[in-house]
Design a protein around this motif. Structure first.
Motif, PDB file in Angstrom:
ATOM      1  N   ASP B  72       0.852  -1.179   0.000  1.00  0.00           N
ATOM      2  CA  ASP B  72       0.000   0.000   0.000  1.00  0.00           C
ATOM      3  C   ASP B  72       0.889   1.231   0.000  1.00  0.00           C
ATOM      4  OD1 ASP B  72      -2.339   1.430   0.216  1.00  0.00           O
ATOM      5  OD2 ASP B  72      -2.113   1.581   2.387  1.00  0.00           O
ATOM      6  N   ILE B  73       0.804   2.001  -1.053  1.00  0.00           N
ATOM      7  CA  ILE B  73       1.729   3.128  -1.177  1.00  0.00           C
ATOM      8  C   ILE B  73       0.961   4.440  -1.088  1.00  0.00           C
ATOM      9  CG2 ILE B  73       3.349   4.288  -2.693  1.00  0.00           C
ATOM     10  CD1 ILE B  73       3.958   1.551  -3.892  1.00  0.00           C
ATOM     11  N   ILE B  74       1.434   5.293  -0.210  1.00  0.00           N
ATOM     12  CA  ILE B  74       0.917   6.664  -0.196  1.00  0.00           C
ATOM     13  C   ILE B  74       2.049   7.553  -0.663  1.00  0.00           C
ATOM     14  CG2 ILE B  74       0.011   8.522   1.212  1.00  0.00           C
ATOM     15  CD1 ILE B  74      -1.238   6.481   3.003  1.00  0.00           C
ATOM     16  N   PRO B  75       1.870   8.199  -1.801  1.00  0.00           N
ATOM     17  CA  PRO B  75       3.009   8.916  -2.372  1.00  0.00           C
ATOM     18  C   PRO B  75       3.435  10.111  -1.529  1.00  0.00           C
ATOM     19  CG  PRO B  75       1.027   9.348  -3.608  1.00  0.00           C
ATOM     20  CD  PRO B  75       0.668   8.301  -2.630  1.00  0.00           C
ATOM     21  N   GLU B  76       4.672  10.474  -1.753  1.00  0.00           N
ATOM     22  CA  GLU B  76       5.215  11.657  -1.101  1.00  0.00           C
ATOM     23  C   GLU B  76       4.389  12.880  -1.452  1.00  0.00           C
ATOM     24  OE1 GLU B  76       9.914  10.757  -1.279  1.00  0.00           O
ATOM     25  OE2 GLU B  76       9.168  12.495  -2.366  1.00  0.00           O
ATOM     26  N   GLY B  77       4.216  13.725  -0.501  1.00  0.00           N
ATOM     27  CA  GLY B  77       3.536  14.981  -0.800  1.00  0.00           C
ATOM     28  C   GLY B  77       2.032  14.828  -0.859  1.00  0.00           C
ATOM     29  N   ALA B  78       1.540  13.616  -0.669  1.00  0.00           N
ATOM     30  CA  ALA B  78       0.095  13.441  -0.667  1.00  0.00           C
ATOM     31  C   ALA B  78      -0.464  13.917   0.673  1.00  0.00           C
ATOM     32  CB  ALA B  78      -0.250  11.977  -0.877  1.00  0.00           C
ATOM     33  N   ASP B  79      -1.699  14.356   0.610  1.00  0.00           N
ATOM     34  CA  ASP B  79      -2.376  14.739   1.846  1.00  0.00           C
ATOM     35  C   ASP B  79      -2.924  13.451   2.460  1.00  0.00           C
ATOM     36  OD1 ASP B  79      -4.253  15.602   3.728  1.00  0.00           O
ATOM     37  OD2 ASP B  79      -4.324  17.565   2.733  1.00  0.00           O
ATOM     38  N   VAL B  80      -2.229  12.943   3.469  1.00  0.00           N
ATOM     39  CA  VAL B  80      -2.472  11.556   3.876  1.00  0.00           C
ATOM     40  C   VAL B  80      -3.915  11.318   4.309  1.00  0.00           C
ATOM     41  CG1 VAL B  80      -1.800   9.737   5.455  1.00  0.00           C
ATOM     42  CG2 VAL B  80      -0.083  11.275   4.542  1.00  0.00           C
ATOM     43  N   LEU B  81      -4.437  12.227   5.105  1.00  0.00           N
ATOM     44  CA  LEU B  81      -5.789  12.002   5.627  1.00  0.00           C
ATOM     45  C   LEU B  81      -6.803  11.926   4.485  1.00  0.00           C
ATOM     46  CD1 LEU B  81      -7.532  11.756   8.163  1.00  0.00           C
ATOM     47  CD2 LEU B  81      -7.955  14.204   7.951  1.00  0.00           C
ATOM     48  N   ILE B  82      -6.713  12.904   3.595  1.00  0.00           N
ATOM     49  CA  ILE B  82      -7.673  12.926   2.483  1.00  0.00           C
ATOM     50  C   ILE B  82      -7.432  11.745   1.562  1.00  0.00           C
ATOM     51  CG2 ILE B  82      -8.437  14.256   0.504  1.00  0.00           C
ATOM     52  CD1 ILE B  82      -7.905  16.727   2.042  1.00  0.00           C
ATOM     53  N   PHE B  83      -6.168  11.435   1.359  1.00  0.00           N
ATOM     54  CA  PHE B  83      -5.828  10.293   0.506  1.00  0.00           C
ATOM     55  C   PHE B  83      -6.447   9.025   1.072  1.00  0.00           C
ATOM     56  CE2 PHE B  83      -3.003   7.063  -1.267  1.00  0.00           C
ATOM     57  CZ  PHE B  83      -2.858   7.516  -2.554  1.00  0.00           C
TER      58      PHE B  83
ATOM     59  N   ALA C  35       7.380   1.251   1.583  1.00  0.00           N
ATOM     60  CA  ALA C  35       7.885   1.692   0.293  1.00  0.00           C
ATOM     61  C   ALA C  35       8.920   2.779   0.527  1.00  0.00           C
ATOM     62  CB  ALA C  35       6.748   2.235  -0.553  1.00  0.00           C
ATOM     63  N   VAL C  36       9.978   2.722  -0.236  1.00  0.00           N
ATOM     64  CA  VAL C  36      11.004   3.751  -0.102  1.00  0.00           C
ATOM     65  C   VAL C  36      11.363   4.275  -1.480  1.00  0.00           C
ATOM     66  CG1 VAL C  36      12.052   2.982   2.048  1.00  0.00           C
ATOM     67  CG2 VAL C  36      12.728   1.936  -0.112  1.00  0.00           C
ATOM     68  N   LEU C  40       7.822   6.142  -3.900  1.00  0.00           N
ATOM     69  CA  LEU C  40       6.944   7.114  -3.250  1.00  0.00           C
ATOM     70  C   LEU C  40       6.737   8.370  -4.081  1.00  0.00           C
ATOM     71  CD1 LEU C  40       8.251   6.798   0.373  1.00  0.00           C
ATOM     72  CD2 LEU C  40       6.015   6.153  -0.472  1.00  0.00           C
ATOM     73  N   LYS C  41       7.484   8.466  -5.152  1.00  0.00           N
ATOM     74  CA  LYS C  41       7.357   9.673  -5.967  1.00  0.00           C
ATOM     75  C   LYS C  41       6.018   9.658  -6.704  1.00  0.00           C
ATOM     76  CE  LYS C  41      11.456  11.660  -5.528  1.00  0.00           C
ATOM     77  NZ  LYS C  41      11.618  11.122  -4.165  1.00  0.00           N
ATOM     78  N   PRO C  42       5.395  10.804  -6.826  1.00  0.00           N
ATOM     79  CA  PRO C  42       4.165  10.822  -7.621  1.00  0.00           C
ATOM     80  C   PRO C  42       4.465  10.441  -9.072  1.00  0.00           C
ATOM     81  CG  PRO C  42       4.803  13.034  -6.963  1.00  0.00           C
ATOM     82  CD  PRO C  42       5.698  12.095  -6.237  1.00  0.00           C
ATOM     83  N   TYR C  43       3.517   9.805  -9.679  1.00  0.00           N
ATOM     84  CA  TYR C  43       3.726   9.291 -11.035  1.00  0.00           C
ATOM     85  C   TYR C  43       3.745  10.426 -12.048  1.00  0.00           C
ATOM     86  CZ  TYR C  43       2.872   6.908 -15.391  1.00  0.00           C
ATOM     87  OH  TYR C  43       2.972   6.464 -16.677  1.00  0.00           O
ATOM     88  N   GLU C  44       4.803  10.487 -12.784  1.00  0.00           N
ATOM     89  CA  GLU C  44       4.816  11.413 -13.909  1.00  0.00           C
ATOM     90  C   GLU C  44       5.625  10.766 -15.022  1.00  0.00           C
ATOM     91  OE1 GLU C  44       3.640  14.901 -13.423  1.00  0.00           O
ATOM     92  OE2 GLU C  44       4.622  15.953 -15.074  1.00  0.00           O
ATOM     93  N   CYS C  45       5.230   9.577 -15.380  1.00  0.00           N
ATOM     94  CA  CYS C  45       5.830   8.875 -16.496  1.00  0.00           C
ATOM     95  C   CYS C  45       7.324   8.640 -16.318  1.00  0.00           C
ATOM     96  CB  CYS C  45       5.599   9.626 -17.820  1.00  0.00           C
ATOM     97  SG  CYS C  45       3.902   9.754 -18.244  1.00  0.00           S
ATOM     98  N   GLY C  46       7.774   8.563 -15.119  1.00  0.00           N
ATOM     99  CA  GLY C  46       9.157   8.194 -14.917  1.00  0.00           C
ATOM    100  C   GLY C  46      10.132   9.343 -14.835  1.00  0.00           C
ATOM    101  N   VAL C  47       9.641  10.551 -14.861  1.00  0.00           N
ATOM    102  CA  VAL C  47      10.553  11.681 -14.683  1.00  0.00           C
ATOM    103  C   VAL C  47      10.047  12.508 -13.510  1.00  0.00           C
ATOM    104  CG1 VAL C  47      11.446  11.872 -16.995  1.00  0.00           C
ATOM    105  CG2 VAL C  47       9.276  12.908 -16.448  1.00  0.00           C
ATOM    106  N   PRO C  48      10.945  13.197 -12.829  1.00  0.00           N
ATOM    107  CA  PRO C  48      10.485  13.988 -11.693  1.00  0.00           C
ATOM    108  C   PRO C  48       9.526  15.073 -12.160  1.00  0.00           C
ATOM    109  CG  PRO C  48      12.886  13.985 -11.847  1.00  0.00           C
ATOM    110  CD  PRO C  48      12.382  13.302 -13.050  1.00  0.00           C
ATOM    111  N   PRO C  49       8.387  15.189 -11.508  1.00  0.00           N
ATOM    112  CA  PRO C  49       7.408  16.191 -11.927  1.00  0.00           C
ATOM    113  C   PRO C  49       7.942  17.603 -11.710  1.00  0.00           C
ATOM    114  CG  PRO C  49       6.674  15.079  -9.952  1.00  0.00           C
ATOM    115  CD  PRO C  49       7.928  14.410 -10.359  1.00  0.00           C
ATOM    116  N   GLU C  50       7.490  18.487 -12.528  1.00  0.00           N
ATOM    117  CA  GLU C  50       7.900  19.876 -12.387  1.00  0.00           C
ATOM    118  C   GLU C  50       6.757  20.657 -11.799  1.00  0.00           C
ATOM    119  OE1 GLU C  50       9.630  21.508 -15.970  1.00  0.00           O
ATOM    120  OE2 GLU C  50      10.354  19.494 -16.402  1.00  0.00           O
ATOM    121  N   GLY C  51       6.986  21.182 -10.628  1.00  0.00           N
ATOM    122  CA  GLY C  51       5.946  21.980 -10.001  1.00  0.00           C
ATOM    123  C   GLY C  51       4.928  21.104  -9.312  1.00  0.00           C
ATOM    124  N   GLY C  52       4.328  21.644  -8.286  1.00  0.00           N
ATOM    125  CA  GLY C  52       3.329  20.871  -7.552  1.00  0.00           C
ATOM    126  C   GLY C  52       2.087  20.701  -8.383  1.00  0.00           C
ATOM    127  N   ALA C  53       1.213  19.852  -7.914  1.00  0.00           N
ATOM    128  CA  ALA C  53       0.003  19.578  -8.676  1.00  0.00           C
ATOM    129  C   ALA C  53      -1.176  20.352  -8.105  1.00  0.00           C
ATOM    130  CB  ALA C  53      -0.286  18.091  -8.669  1.00  0.00           C
TER     131      ALA C  53
END
Lengths: 380, 433, 119, 216
Positions: B72-83, C35-36, C40-53
């Motif tokens: 179960d993965i919660i990505p970095e920078g996600a808002d955990v509670l809402i997620f 997971a380490v 844990l990176k948000p998915y952006e097709c394998g490259v680091p995303p630019e700017g927050g979402a």
């Protein structure tokens, strides 16, 4: 938010009411970029205001490898460029070396080459159609297309033992004699195929959603297409009636009757129609070719060691994706001094930015699909 | 204690129903997925899942187990509670909408006097789960998917609401049970009285459940997986559960409001009463087919599973048949009602699948245009048309049928006009930039 | 007549509890893996995303939201009218025509303004 | 596949035996008598096809218009080759595109002859739709010698020049966005040059990125 040097995105427009522009990376790991193409999109909402293609993820240095292989040794490598049209790649390379050496393949070899290359064109277009339709959201045509492609691959397998990277041809002719039922197999395929193409068209051509998704999308005018060096179905869909098979006939194409289909608007829909018609024409060529395959040798008289006289040659063929050219420089040794491959996908992809501007994210995948790129060839 | 028991006593049956629904719904959703994959495979000249269980019959269970124990993965920078909460919200809303649906004359948790309104209101809560989940993921793809989803759902919600109103005009009540009973009394399904309303509801409900050709929030070729991109394992499964539950809900609304709910086709016609045997016969044939296939299974275990399935079918056939015998005739309505209701829901869902495998996907602007430029005005005009027809019927004593024919034709003319105007006004995309 | 909302309330509790309980239960059951790194990176097709979402996004979404409020509330107004229609009869028809007429005028205005166009 | 045994290991790049090219003209020098390659003293069994000097209408047009800037013209395997002066490439390209209607730039590439004084051949393969004819423009350029970009004339040239820059390190002047295209931006060296040593690069890359010694 993101600071991106605007140099990458010339002519960026200001956005409506100052919404943040989103920089969206599409690819290299994306379901619809046909491999490892990376497109960096600058979005206003969902509208694309700028794009940049980042390629090279599949670069293997084919041209460098060529300089360290003998002429024959390099031949299988070209199969790995446009790996869904390996036969066409091989044909181009073999003919280029033949031209460099000043030999010609015997007539029988040329006809068999023509048949296999046209089958390969159909196979390549089928894969294009399936994936393109899938990109636009139609799931089912893919499986129908793969079903027919399978028949072609079976013919290849019977002929040379390989299905995808066939290495079907040799410099100077053919390695293998045509197997006994080749004509029959090809004929059976062609007979069935007529109705199959109609079936695909029935699913798509008059489908309102399909038309809505493709008409007027990714328009490129004839002038622009020429300027951007686009070839193959792309330039034909823009209305330029140009096909190397007619302009500089090679193999046995001058012996057969067939048409070069062209479009008018240069949009995705026209490219679709052109490719559909090309499949029909390829079928027509195959049917004519199997009528009368000349007898005789299949290999020209060339030595085991190829030492083309010094000099250079450019030879190109009409690959399914467009003009596939080989520029080979010989220094008189057994290894090419330089092999330059003019990849149609690479140059067609260059027109992407021009096509995509002002469209929506959904159109991006339609346009990538309609360019029919194979990253193995783009990156080489 | 006694007080508590007394308090709950009248609610015992609904409680059992609630437990049954909560327990069976995930299973049902799993098997709808299997059904979908099988139907898709059939349309695409292939076999679909064949390995887990005979003909893939145990695939949903295998999938469920896999998803449950998946990392179960919660990505970095996600808002955990809402997620964390978002998929729960989606699923709960979708399930809750089932509370007021009559799965048969007997099987209903609560017959609310505002039934339909309750269902519509609760089921549109699911959108919060989608938007919040997409937003909380901190990924561009999720965000785009969530935004698309929000815009799409709210656009089609309006059209669906209007279409529901056209049915309500005919029924004059919001109680789901009353609506079905009225259709039984009038002897006609409202789909035939308000065909335009049914059509609008069909289209809008496909869009509302994010199904192809309107599956833009999760269009895999564009947005990878849309709002679900960052979700994995069981959370992802919850979104799926919500989606399929929503399909059942919209199917059930359509069945209730437009397709006669639990009524047998031609339930008012005595001459066609032999149709009562159809459910039993159908299940019997299904069971027979299972047994026919048993010896052809490559592994003995698979044969055993198939035989068990066959037995289940035969048992169902027995139950469906037994209630036709006079001593048990009291329960006939309940049992057969459930069968017919579920059959209608499945057919409705089948249409979804059929469309999904046939059509390409709309583009987002086309989708919005279809909603705002076509469906909503058509739905409004349809409501007006049915209103006029009913007044003609009541005040001027026209026959209901001719009045509705006249107004439906008028509505269709307006629809054709709107389509023409929309086509003419459609500007080319590029050029204005 | 017991209130029909009591079973609904209980059902709501059940429906909310089911996924939550499953989620927690299987968290205890499944192998504990943290997971380490890139996972844990948000998915952006394998490259680091630019700017927050979570920047501001296109105003069109707000327009749609506002239009939705107008039209959907309108629809809700129609519900009681539809239920009572057999009682109201001609009077109901006329009033609702006035009501929908105003809505349609607004709609036509929006249509011509291009507010309903996505691009 | 027939393979000659002597081909076993890829030998060192062959430029060693390349003839030292007849020092191509430095800006506007008189046309050399012999074109660079065919004078190879390599061991050709058959007589190397002597390049036929080309002197048709087309070449006359070019000659009359640009005079000195057209260094040489010959036919190789019936394919027309025109060697032009790097300094006036832009002008000549413009003329080819607009007046002579060579409107499609089929390909732009480079060949490296490290032993030559001007080691790079920049090759432009042109095609004319109205004439159905191909023409090859060739420019000689030394190391670090700028070559004018033709990307303003044929849009295709944009990426092709970037590729040439990537692979050979040719600096095209006037190119709008000259950066690497196939290789990563931080790549060292230009791989298609004959003197590019792949092993050093590989070892360094492996050490840096994987933290191990490469087994090559």
């Amino acid at each position: 938010m993101a600071e991106i040097p605007t140099a990458n995105f010339p002519n960026v427009e200001t956005t409506v009411l100052g919404a943040d522009e989103i920089i969206l990376n599409m690819g290299p790991q994306h379901p619809a970029t046909h491999g490892v193409l990376r497109v960096k999109l600058k979005l206003d909402g969902e509208k694309v205001v700028g794009s940049e293609c980042i390629i090279g993820y599949l670069h293997r240095g084919v041209e460098k490898i060529a300089e360290h292989r003998s002429y024959q040794q390099f031949a299988p490598y070209v199969d790995r460029m446009d790996y869904v049209a390996a036969v066409s790649n091989g044909l181009g390379y073999c003919e280029a070396v033949e031209k460099l050496m000043g030999v010609e393949a015997p007539p029988r070899a040329r006809v068999i080459r023509t048949i296999l290359t046209e089958l390969q064109r159909i196979a390549s277009h089928l894969l294009w159609l399936g994936t393109h339709a899938l990109d636009i959201g139609a799931l089912t045509p893919l499986f129908y297309c793969l079903r027919e492609r399978e028949e072609i691959l079976k013919i290849f397998e019977k002929y040379c033992g390989a299905r995808l990277t066939t290495h079907a041809f040799r410099i100077g002719g053919l390695q293998y004699e045509a197997y006994d039922e080749l004509e029959k197999d090809v004929e059976r395929f062609c007979k069935d195929f007529e109705q199959k193409v109609n079936e695909y068209e029935q699913l798509l051509t008059e489908n309102r959603i399909w038309v809505g998704r493709t008409k007027g999308i990714g328009v490129i005018s004839a002038q622009d297409a020429i300027d951007m060096g686009a070839t193959g179905p792309i330039i034909r869909a823009s209305g330029v009636k140009w096909d190397i098979r007619k302009a500089f006939p090679y193999a046995a194409y001058d012996q057969y009757q067939w048409e070069v289909p062209t479009g008018k608007n240069g949009d995705t829909f026209d490219r679709y129609l052109v490719r559909m018609e090309e499949m029909r024409q390829s079928r027509r060529i195959c049917l004519q070719a199997i009528e009368n395959i000349p007898t005789g040798p299949i290999m020209a008289r060339i030595g085991k060691v190829l030492k083309p006289p010094p000099g250079e040659v450019y030879h190109s063929i009409e690959a399914p994706k467009g003009e596939l050219g080989y520029y080979i420089v010989s220094d008189g040794t057994t290894q090419p001094y330089r092999v330059r491959i003019r990849p149609p996908s690479f140059i067609n992809l260059e027109a992407f930015d021009k096509m995509v501007r002002g469209h929506l994210v959904a159109d991006v995948v339609a346009i990538i699909g309609t360019l029919d790129i194979v990253l193995g060839e783009v990156d080489r | 204690m006694d007080a508590l028991v007394n308090f709950f006593r009248p609610h015992l049956l609904p409680l059992v129903y609630a437990v049954v629904i909560v327990a069976l719904l995930p299973l049902l959703a799993g098997y709808i997925v299997l059904l979908e994959r099988k139907i898709m495979a059939d349309m695409q000249v292939r076999l679909g899942p064949m390995r887990v269980g005979p003909h893939g019959l145990l695939q949903p269970i295998a999938d469920a187990v896999k998803l449950l124990i998946k990392e179960d993965i919660i990505p970095e920078g996600a808002d955990v509670l809402i997620f964390w909460l978002a998929p729960l919200l989606s699923v709960t809303a979708a399930m809750l909408a089932m509370a007021a649906l009559p799965f048969g004359p007997a099987f209903q948790i609560a017959d609310l006097n505002i039934g339909l309104l309750f269902i519509l209101g609760i089921s549109s809560m699911g959108i919060f789960g989608i938007v919040l989940g997409g937003w909380a993921s901190n990924s561009h793809y999720s965000l785009l998917g969530a935004l698309r989803s929000a815009a799409q759902l709210v656009s089609y919600e309006t059209a669906a609401g209007m279409a529901v109103v056209s049915g309500l005009l005919l029924a004059g009540t919001l109680s789901t049970r009353r609506i079905v009973e009225l259709q039984a009394q009038q002897g006609v399904w409202y789909a035939f009285l308000a065909p335009v309303g049914f059509f609008v509801y069909l289209v809008a409900s496909i869009a509302e459940t994010n199904r192809a050709p309107f599956d833009l929030p999760e269009a895999e070729s564009e947005l990878v997986a849309g709002y679900m991109t960052e979700y994995s394992g069981f959370r992802w499964a919850l979104y799926f559960l919500a989606e399929y539950t929503n399909m059942v809900v919209v199917g059930a609304i359509a069945a209730t409001l437009f397709l006669g709910g639990w009524l047998r086709p031609f339930s008012g016609t005595r001459a066609l009463d032999f149709l009562d045997y159809a459910p039993s016969l159908l299940m019997f044939l299904l069971g027979g087919y299972c047994f026919y296939r048993v010896p052809k299974q490559p592994v003995r275990v698979q044969g055993g599973v198939l035989a068990a399935v066959g037995l289940l079918c035969l048992a169902l056939a027995g139950v469906l048949g037994a209630v036709l015998i006079p001593p048990l005739a009291d329960t006939k309505a309940a049992v057969h009602g459930g069968f017919w209701f579920l059959l209608k829901v499945f057919l409705y869902i089948y249409v979804f699948m059929w469309l999904r495998f046939t059509f390409p996907r709309y583009r987002f602007d086309q989708l919005m245009r279809l909603g705002w430029h076509f469906l909503i005005p058509v739905a409004i005009v349809n409501v007006m048309g049915i209103g006029v027809a009913l007044v003609l019927h009541w005040q001027w004593h026209w026959g209901l049928a001719p009045a509705l024919v006249v107004t439906t034709v008028a509505t269709l003319l307006v629809a054709a006009f709107l389509a023409r105007v929309g086509e003419r006004r459609q500007k080319p995309l590029v050029g204005e930039t | 007549m017991p209130s029909p909302y009591i079973p609904i309330f209980i059902f709501a509790v059940l429906a909310a509890a089911f996924p939550a309980v499953t989620l927690i239960l299987f968290k205890l059951i499944r192998p504990d893996m943290r997971a380490v790194g890139a996972k844990l990176k948000p998915y952006e097709c394998g490259v680091p995303p630019e700017g927050g979402a979570r920047g501001r996004y296109s105003v069109r979404f707000y327009i749609v939201a506002i239009l939705f409020v107008i039209f959907d509330v309108e629809t809700i107004f129609l519900f009681p009218w539809a239920v009572q229609y057999s009682v109201l009869g001609l009077y109901g028809l006329v009033t609702m025509f006035v009501f929908l007429g105003i809505l349609v005028i607004g709609y036509v205005w929006l249509y011509n303004k291009g507010a309903l166009e996505w691009v | 596949m027939a393979n000659d045994p002597e081909e076993k290991q890829p030998p060192a790049p062959p430029p060693g035996e390349k003839p030292v090219a007849p020092a191509p003209p430095a800006a506007g020098a008189p046309p050399a008598a012999a074109p660079p390659k065919p004078a190879a003293p390599a061991p050709p069994k058959e007589a190397p096809p002597k390049p036929e000097p080309l002197d048709n209408e087309l070449v006359k047009h070019y000659n009359s218009r640009f005079g000195e800037a057209i260094c040489e013209a010959w036919l190789d395997r019936k394919q027309a080759i025109l060697v032009v002066d790097a300094a006036r490439l832009r002008e000549i390209a413009e003329y080819s595109c607009d007046e002579e209607k060579f409107d499609l730039l089929t390909d732009l590439t480079v060949v490296d002859w490290p032993k030559r004084e001007k080691r790079f051949d920049i090759i432009l393969n042109l095609y004319s739709f109205p004439k159905n004819e191909r023409l090859r423009l060739k420019v000689w350029a030394g190391e670090n010698e700028p070559v004018p970009s033709v990307s303003g004339i044929w849009g295709t040239a944009n990426w092709l020049e970037r590729e040439a820059y990537d692979m050979f390190g040719i600096a095209f002047t006037g190119h709008p966005n000259l950066k690497r295209i196939l290789l990563p931006d931080e790549w060292q060296g230009h791989p298609l040059r004959k003197d590019y040593d792949i092993l050093t690069q590989d070892t360094a890359w492996v050490r840096e990125n994987l933290g191990i010694e490469s087994g090559q």
